[in-house]
Design a protein around this motif. Sequence first.
Motif, PDB file in Angstrom:
ATOM      1  N   GLY A  19       0.900  -1.258  -0.049  1.00 36.16           N
ATOM      2  CA  GLY A  19      -0.092  -0.121  -0.170  1.00 36.16           C
ATOM      3  C   GLY A  19       0.841   1.240  -0.092  1.00 36.16           C
ATOM      4  O   GLY A  19       2.071   1.140  -0.473  1.00 36.16           O
ATOM      5  N   GLU A  20       0.270   2.307   0.423  1.00 32.85           N
ATOM      6  CA  GLU A  20       1.029   3.676   0.610  1.00 32.85           C
ATOM      7  C   GLU A  20       1.199   3.949   2.001  1.00 32.85           C
ATOM      8  O   GLU A  20       0.328   3.875   2.709  1.00 32.85           O
ATOM      9  N   PHE A  21       2.218   4.653   2.256  1.00 30.92           N
ATOM     10  CA  PHE A  21       2.311   5.121   3.694  1.00 30.92           C
ATOM     11  C   PHE A  21       3.335   6.417   3.715  1.00 30.92           C
ATOM     12  O   PHE A  21       4.053   6.613   2.548  1.00 30.92           O
ATOM     13  N   PHE A  22       3.451   6.942   4.811  1.00 31.72           N
ATOM     14  CA  PHE A  22       4.554   7.983   4.924  1.00 31.72           C
ATOM     15  C   PHE A  22       5.937   7.502   5.275  1.00 31.72           C
ATOM     16  O   PHE A  22       6.090   6.863   6.339  1.00 31.72           O
ATOM     17  N   CYS A  23       6.835   7.505   4.421  1.00 31.14           N
ATOM     18  CA  CYS A  23       8.131   7.035   4.621  1.00 31.14           C
ATOM     19  C   CYS A  23       9.104   7.929   5.692  1.00 31.14           C
ATOM     20  O   CYS A  23       9.338   9.099   4.928  1.00 31.14           O
ATOM     21  N   PRO A  24       9.489   7.650   6.617  1.00 30.88           N
ATOM     22  CA  PRO A  24      10.171   8.613   7.456  1.00 30.88           C
ATOM     23  C   PRO A  24      11.700   8.849   6.728  1.00 30.88           C
ATOM     24  O   PRO A  24      12.257   9.998   6.933  1.00 30.88           O
ATOM     25  N   ALA A  25      12.132   8.100   6.193  1.00 27.51           N
ATOM     26  CA  ALA A  25      13.462   8.178   5.573  1.00 27.51           C
ATOM     27  C   ALA A  25      13.416   9.021   4.295  1.00 27.51           C
ATOM     28  O   ALA A  25      14.357  10.022   3.952  1.00 27.51           O
ATOM     29  N   CYS A  26      12.286   8.822   3.583  1.00 29.77           N
ATOM     30  CA  CYS A  26      12.219   9.661   2.133  1.00 29.77           C
ATOM     31  C   CYS A  26      11.653  11.100   2.495  1.00 29.77           C
ATOM     32  O   CYS A  26      11.718  12.130   1.941  1.00 29.77           O
ATOM     33  N   GLY A  27      10.818  10.958   3.742  1.00 26.42           N
ATOM     34  CA  GLY A  27      10.025  12.390   4.052  1.00 26.42           C
ATOM     35  C   GLY A  27       8.790  12.732   3.249  1.00 26.42           C
ATOM     36  O   GLY A  27       8.480  13.671   2.920  1.00 26.42           O
ATOM     37  N   GLY A  28       8.256  11.506   2.563  1.00 23.48           N
ATOM     38  CA  GLY A  28       6.915  11.786   1.781  1.00 23.48           C
ATOM     39  C   GLY A  28       6.390  10.367   1.508  1.00 23.48           C
ATOM     40  O   GLY A  28       6.730   9.269   2.275  1.00 23.48           O
ATOM     41  N   ASP A  29       5.151  10.851   0.942  1.00 16.90           N
ATOM     42  CA  ASP A  29       4.346   9.425   0.637  1.00 16.90           C
ATOM     43  C   ASP A  29       5.118   8.673  -0.278  1.00 16.90           C
ATOM     44  O   ASP A  29       5.305   8.678  -1.441  1.00 16.90           O
ATOM     45  N   ARG A  30       5.060   7.326   0.149  1.00 17.81           N
ATOM     46  CA  ARG A  30       5.764   6.070  -0.693  1.00 17.81           C
ATOM     47  C   ARG A  30       4.997   4.911  -0.953  1.00 17.81           C
ATOM     48  O   ARG A  30       4.093   4.793   0.185  1.00 17.81           O
ATOM     49  N   ASN A  31       5.231   4.056  -1.612  1.00 16.45           N
ATOM     50  CA  ASN A  31       4.487   2.487  -1.781  1.00 16.45           C
ATOM     51  C   ASN A  31       5.434   1.793  -0.794  1.00 16.45           C
ATOM     52  O   ASN A  31       6.708   2.029  -0.292  1.00 16.45           O
ATOM     53  N   TYR A  32       4.831   0.620   0.000  1.00 11.43           N
ATOM     54  CA  TYR A  32       5.400  -0.001   0.936  1.00 11.43           C
ATOM     55  C   TYR A  32       4.912  -1.448   0.705  1.00 11.43           C
ATOM     56  O   TYR A  32       4.100  -1.800   0.208  1.00 11.43           O
ATOM     57  N   GLU A  33       5.925  -2.437   1.212  1.00  4.89           N
ATOM     58  CA  GLU A  33       5.691  -3.909   1.198  1.00  4.89           C
ATOM     59  C   GLU A  33       5.670  -4.150   2.824  1.00  4.89           C
ATOM     60  O   GLU A  33       6.675  -3.966   3.130  1.00  4.89           O
ATOM     61  N   LEU A  34       4.724  -4.894   3.090  1.00  2.00           N
ATOM     62  CA  LEU A  34       4.727  -5.416   4.465  1.00  2.00           C
ATOM     63  C   LEU A  34       5.233  -7.102   4.520  1.00  2.00           C
ATOM     64  O   LEU A  34       4.623  -7.858   3.741  1.00  2.00           O
ATOM     65  N   ARG A  35       6.396  -7.234   4.906  1.00  2.29           N
ATOM     66  CA  ARG A  35       6.901  -8.447   4.712  1.00  2.29           C
ATOM     67  C   ARG A  35       7.233  -9.416   6.020  1.00  2.29           C
ATOM     68  O   ARG A  35       7.503  -8.705   7.083  1.00  2.29           O
ATOM     69  N   THR A  36       7.042 -10.732   5.891  1.00  2.00           N
ATOM     70  CA  THR A  36       7.380 -11.718   6.918  1.00  2.00           C
ATOM     71  C   THR A  36       8.622 -12.578   6.253  1.00  2.00           C
ATOM     72  O   THR A  36       8.597 -12.775   5.162  1.00  2.00           O
ATOM     73  N   GLY A  37       9.259 -13.074   7.210  1.00  2.00           N
ATOM     74  CA  GLY A  37      10.279 -13.935   6.655  1.00  2.00           C
ATOM     75  C   GLY A  37      10.401 -15.061   7.518  1.00  2.00           C
ATOM     76  O   GLY A  37      10.138 -15.270   8.480  1.00  2.00           O
ATOM     77  N   ARG A  38      10.923 -16.173   6.643  1.00  2.00           N
ATOM     78  CA  ARG A  38      11.259 -17.551   7.240  1.00  2.00           C
ATOM     79  C   ARG A  38      12.872 -17.691   7.263  1.00  2.00           C
ATOM     80  O   ARG A  38      13.375 -17.724   6.351  1.00  2.00           O
ATOM     81  N   ARG A  39      13.238 -18.030   8.421  1.00  2.00           N
ATOM     82  CA  ARG A  39      14.695 -18.192   8.482  1.00  2.00           C
ATOM     83  C   ARG A  39      15.118 -19.515   8.485  1.00  2.00           C
ATOM     84  O   ARG A  39      14.394 -20.360   8.954  1.00  2.00           O
ATOM     85  N   ARG A  40      16.256 -19.814   7.501  1.00  2.00           N
ATOM     86  CA  ARG A  40      16.601 -21.309   7.516  1.00  2.00           C
ATOM     87  C   ARG A  40      18.222 -21.381   7.509  1.00  2.00           C
ATOM     88  O   ARG A  40      18.976 -20.426   7.050  1.00  2.00           O
ATOM     89  N   LEU A  41      18.605 -22.443   8.202  1.00  2.00           N
ATOM     90  CA  LEU A  41      20.150 -22.629   8.196  1.00  2.00           C
ATOM     91  C   LEU A  41      20.704 -23.205   6.712  1.00  2.00           C
ATOM     92  O   LEU A  41      19.922 -24.143   6.356  1.00  2.00           O
TER      93      LEU A  41
END
Length: 228
Positions: A19-41
């Motif tokens: 979706g779209e969010f306010f990116c603190p690093a860019c200082g403006g509205d940007r698209n984002y992805e919310l991700r989850t991760g699976r860790r493997r050895l």
Amino acid sequence: MSRVRVAGVRTAWTTVEDGEFFCPACGGDRNYELRTGRRRLTVLRVPLLPRGTTGPTAVCSSCESHFEPSALQQPTTTQLGSLLRDAVHAVALSVLGAGGAGSRTARDAAVGWLRNTGFASCDEEQLLILLAALDADRAEPEHITERQAAPYATGLTSERELRAVLAPLAPHLESGGREGLLLEGACIALADGPYEAAELAVLAVVGDALRIPAEDVDRLLAAAPERS
């Protein structure tokens, strides 16, 4: 001679939302992805044994910075602008309905404020039509505190409605912005003369909904005649 890493942990990311969010690093509205991760050895880069999950994390599609999901609760610039316009509209109509609807100078003050905050086409005729429509639809007022007083019954917007508009905005404004909203409402109330009791009651609700301490509300309202 470069060394080959025999074993390590690799994370495979999966996008579960975007979706779209306010990116603190860019200082403006940007698209984002919310991700989850699976860790493997991994051994020789071959994934073998699961090592649990990580995330979720919000990733900016522009700068690729990672943020806690709480960053998504910050409204975008567009959303914040909409919240602010709704707040201005509610405060102006509430103050007018509490005592200034019949005053040309008070209506002019409200129209000027509304135009400056995104309602460019607003004029006195539109305001009168809206005031009449809302006044006809007004229900019995809800219970109010002793500080807000019985004259609030003459207000246009119920306390619950006014709070519902202002409360979502309050956490995202600095103190100066919150105080500015209160003072603009005070200027409308003062446009046709000293405060009426009902106007003070509405402004007290505005201040409380905007998280302005009661003593600061009193101070600001006392100083507002010098500004108006």
